[in-house]
Design an enzyme around this catalytic site. Sequence first.
Site, mmCIF file in Angstrom:
data_model
loop_
_atom_site.group_PDB
_atom_site.id
_atom_site.type_symbol
_atom_site.label_atom_id
_atom_site.label_comp_id
_atom_site.label_asym_id
_atom_site.label_seq_id
_atom_site.Cartn_x
_atom_site.Cartn_y
_atom_site.Cartn_z
ATOM 1 N N GLU A 1 -5.902 3.427 8.803
ATOM 2 C CA GLU A 1 -4.917 5.225 8.670
ATOM 3 C C GLU A 1 -6.800 5.571 8.493
ATOM 4 O O GLU A 1 -7.007 7.054 8.729
ATOM 5 C CB GLU A 1 -4.088 5.130 8.118
ATOM 6 C CG GLU A 1 -2.617 5.365 9.066
ATOM 7 C CD GLU A 1 -1.862 4.288 7.631
ATOM 8 O OE1 GLU A 1 -1.840 5.203 6.724
ATOM 9 O OE2 GLU A 1 -0.912 4.440 8.426
ATOM 10 N N GLY B 1 3.894 -1.335 4.067
ATOM 11 C CA GLY B 1 4.992 -0.406 3.606
ATOM 12 C C GLY B 1 5.242 0.010 3.113
ATOM 13 O O GLY B 1 6.169 0.059 1.811
ATOM 14 N N ASN C 1 0.881 -0.911 0.075
ATOM 15 C CA ASN C 1 0.165 0.432 -0.151
ATOM 16 C C ASN C 1 0.757 1.131 -0.170
ATOM 17 O O ASN C 1 1.690 1.659 0.980
ATOM 18 C CB ASN C 1 -0.826 -0.088 1.114
ATOM 19 C CG ASN C 1 -1.506 0.861 1.638
ATOM 20 O OD1 ASN C 1 -1.808 1.695 0.624
ATOM 21 N ND2 ASN C 1 -1.470 1.794 2.706
ATOM 22 N N TRP C 2 0.860 2.096 -0.889
ATOM 23 C CA TRP C 2 1.929 3.173 -1.481
ATOM 24 C C TRP C 2 1.670 4.593 -0.733
ATOM 25 O O TRP C 2 1.972 5.024 -0.410
ATOM 26 C CB TRP C 2 2.028 3.153 -2.536
ATOM 27 C CG TRP C 2 2.651 2.803 -3.424
ATOM 28 C CD1 TRP C 2 3.207 1.861 -3.159
ATOM 29 C CD2 TRP C 2 3.099 3.166 -4.976
ATOM 30 N NE1 TRP C 2 3.664 0.981 -4.279
ATOM 31 C CE2 TRP C 2 3.307 2.088 -4.948
ATOM 32 C CE3 TRP C 2 2.769 3.644 -5.449
ATOM 33 C CZ2 TRP C 2 3.711 1.367 -6.463
ATOM 34 C CZ3 TRP C 2 2.316 3.777 -7.356
ATOM 35 C CH2 TRP C 2 3.731 2.780 -7.635
ATOM 36 N N LYS C 3 -0.437 4.498 0.535
ATOM 37 C CA LYS C 3 -0.291 5.349 1.296
ATOM 38 C C LYS C 3 -0.687 6.468 -0.001
ATOM 39 O O LYS C 3 -0.351 6.951 -1.387
ATOM 40 C CB LYS C 3 0.287 5.106 2.423
ATOM 41 C CG LYS C 3 -0.065 4.366 3.440
ATOM 42 C CD LYS C 3 0.996 4.053 4.717
ATOM 43 C CE LYS C 3 0.786 2.927 5.034
ATOM 44 N NZ LYS C 3 1.393 2.838 6.797
ATOM 45 N N SER D 1 5.468 -3.215 9.696
ATOM 46 C CA SER D 1 7.082 -3.112 10.396
ATOM 47 C C SER D 1 7.562 -4.131 9.199
ATOM 48 O O SER D 1 7.652 -5.097 9.709
ATOM 49 C CB SER D 1 7.384 -2.653 11.419
ATOM 50 O OG SER D 1 6.499 -1.276 11.350
ATOM 51 N N GLY E 1 3.723 1.603 10.901
ATOM 52 C CA GLY E 1 4.524 2.905 10.473
ATOM 53 C C GLY E 1 5.913 2.986 11.015
ATOM 54 O O GLY E 1 6.585 1.724 11.422
ATOM 55 N N GLU F 1 -3.186 -6.407 10.592
ATOM 56 C CA GLU F 1 -2.123 -5.111 10.780
ATOM 57 C C GLU F 1 -2.752 -4.739 12.026
ATOM 58 O O GLU F 1 -3.575 -3.753 12.671
ATOM 59 C CB GLU F 1 -2.434 -4.340 10.017
ATOM 60 C CG GLU F 1 -2.472 -5.167 8.670
ATOM 61 C CD GLU F 1 -2.182 -3.580 7.728
ATOM 62 O OE1 GLU F 1 -1.413 -3.657 7.267
ATOM 63 O OE2 GLU F 1 -2.478 -2.306 7.271
ATOM 64 N N HIS G 1 -7.855 0.372 6.020
ATOM 65 C CA HIS G 1 -6.530 0.502 6.628
ATOM 66 C C HIS G 1 -6.914 1.092 7.859
ATOM 67 O O HIS G 1 -7.858 1.845 8.399
ATOM 68 C CB HIS G 1 -6.432 1.206 5.748
ATOM 69 C CG HIS G 1 -4.434 1.141 5.942
ATOM 70 N ND1 HIS G 1 -3.968 1.857 6.704
ATOM 71 C CD2 HIS G 1 -3.615 0.233 6.158
ATOM 72 C CE1 HIS G 1 -2.807 1.817 7.639
ATOM 73 N NE2 HIS G 1 -2.675 1.178 6.180
HETATM 74 C C1 PEP Z 1 0.042 -0.130 6.723
HETATM 75 O O1 PEP Z 1 0.193 0.531 7.123
HETATM 76 O O2 PEP Z 1 -0.139 -1.048 6.247
HETATM 77 C C2 PEP Z 1 1.803 -0.820 6.842
HETATM 78 C C3 PEP Z 1 2.250 -2.782 6.647
HETATM 79 O O3 PEP Z 1 3.137 -0.240 7.138
HETATM 80 P P1 PEP Z 1 3.892 -0.209 7.277
HETATM 81 O O4 PEP Z 1 4.378 -2.017 6.795
HETATM 82 O O5 PEP Z 1 5.261 0.816 7.149
HETATM 83 O O6 PEP Z 1 4.916 -0.538 9.286
#
Ligand code: PEP
Length: 260
Positions: free
Chosen positions: A99, A237, A9-11, A216, A175, A169, A97
Site C-alpha cells: 500500500e 492484516g 499490521n493494523w494499517k 489473506s 485485503g 506479500e 508494504h
Molecule cells: C497486509 O496488508 O499486509 C495483509 C497481510 O493484509 P490481509 O491479511 O488483510 O490480506
Amino acid sequence: MDKIYLGTNWKMHKTINETELYLKELNKNLNNIDFNKIKLFVIPPYTSLNKARKELVDSNILLGAQNMHWKREGAYTGEISPLMLDEIGVDIVELGHSERRQYYNENNIDINKKAKTALDFNFTPLICVGENYEAKKYGISEEMIRKQLKIIFNNIKREEAKKLLIAYEPVWAIGEKGEPAKPEYAEKIHILIRSYLEEKYDNMTSKNIPLIYGGSVNNENALKFLTRTNIDGLFIGRAAWDVESFLNIIHKINFFKYNS
Ligand code: PEP
C-alpha cells in the site's frame, strides 16, 4: 527454523483507546504461549505507538512501526523519523508494504535507504516484497521479486542482513479483494528468496533470515502455510484486527508447535 513469527499490521485502524483495550486483552490471554517458539509482534499506527509501548512493557510482544523516513530529521512534512521511533522504543520497522508502494509511490530505492537507516538505529527492518497481479498474469513474478530484492539489499552487508525479517506479500493476495496464495506457491517464492539470499550472502545467512507470508491469512488457512518448511511465520492484516480472532490463530499455532 525453530521459531514461528506471527504478527499483525493494523494499517489505518485503531485509536489510542482501542489500542489499549486490544493489547490488554492480548496480554491477558497469552499465559500458555511458549515464547521460545513463537515470536509475536504488533504494528499499530504511529499515534498509538506510545500507548502500545507502555502496554507491552513487560510482555514478550515486539512492537513495530508501519513506515519511517530514511533521514534523521528535516523538512519532510508529515513524515516520521528514526529518532522519533527510537525515543518510543520500537523494535521493528515495516518497510515497503504494497500500500505504501501503490498509494505513496514508494520504490525499492527508498526502501533500501530506509532499511539502511533502520539498521543504523538497531531496529529490525521488516521488508515487504511481492509481485502484483499483472506480473503474476504475465508469468514474471520471479523476475519482479528478484528485482525488488536486488535493489533493497544493495549495500546491505551480511552481518546486517542477519537482523532482517522478510515478508512475502503478493499484492493480489492482500485485503478484502485478495485471494490467499496457495501454500505451495508461497513456498516456491520463499525458496526463490532464500536462493537469492544464499547467492548474495551464504547458505547459513539465508537459512537464518525469517521469511514470513502475508496475504489473506486467517484461522482456517494459517496452519497450511506453517507446515511448509520454508515459511517461518505469518503476517496478518484483517484477520487479526479483532483480538479474539488473533488469539484464536495464536493458540492454534501454539498447540501445533507443542505437538510437533
Ligand atoms: C497486509 O496488508 O499486509 C495483509 C497481510 O493484509 P490481509 O491479511 O488483510 O490480506
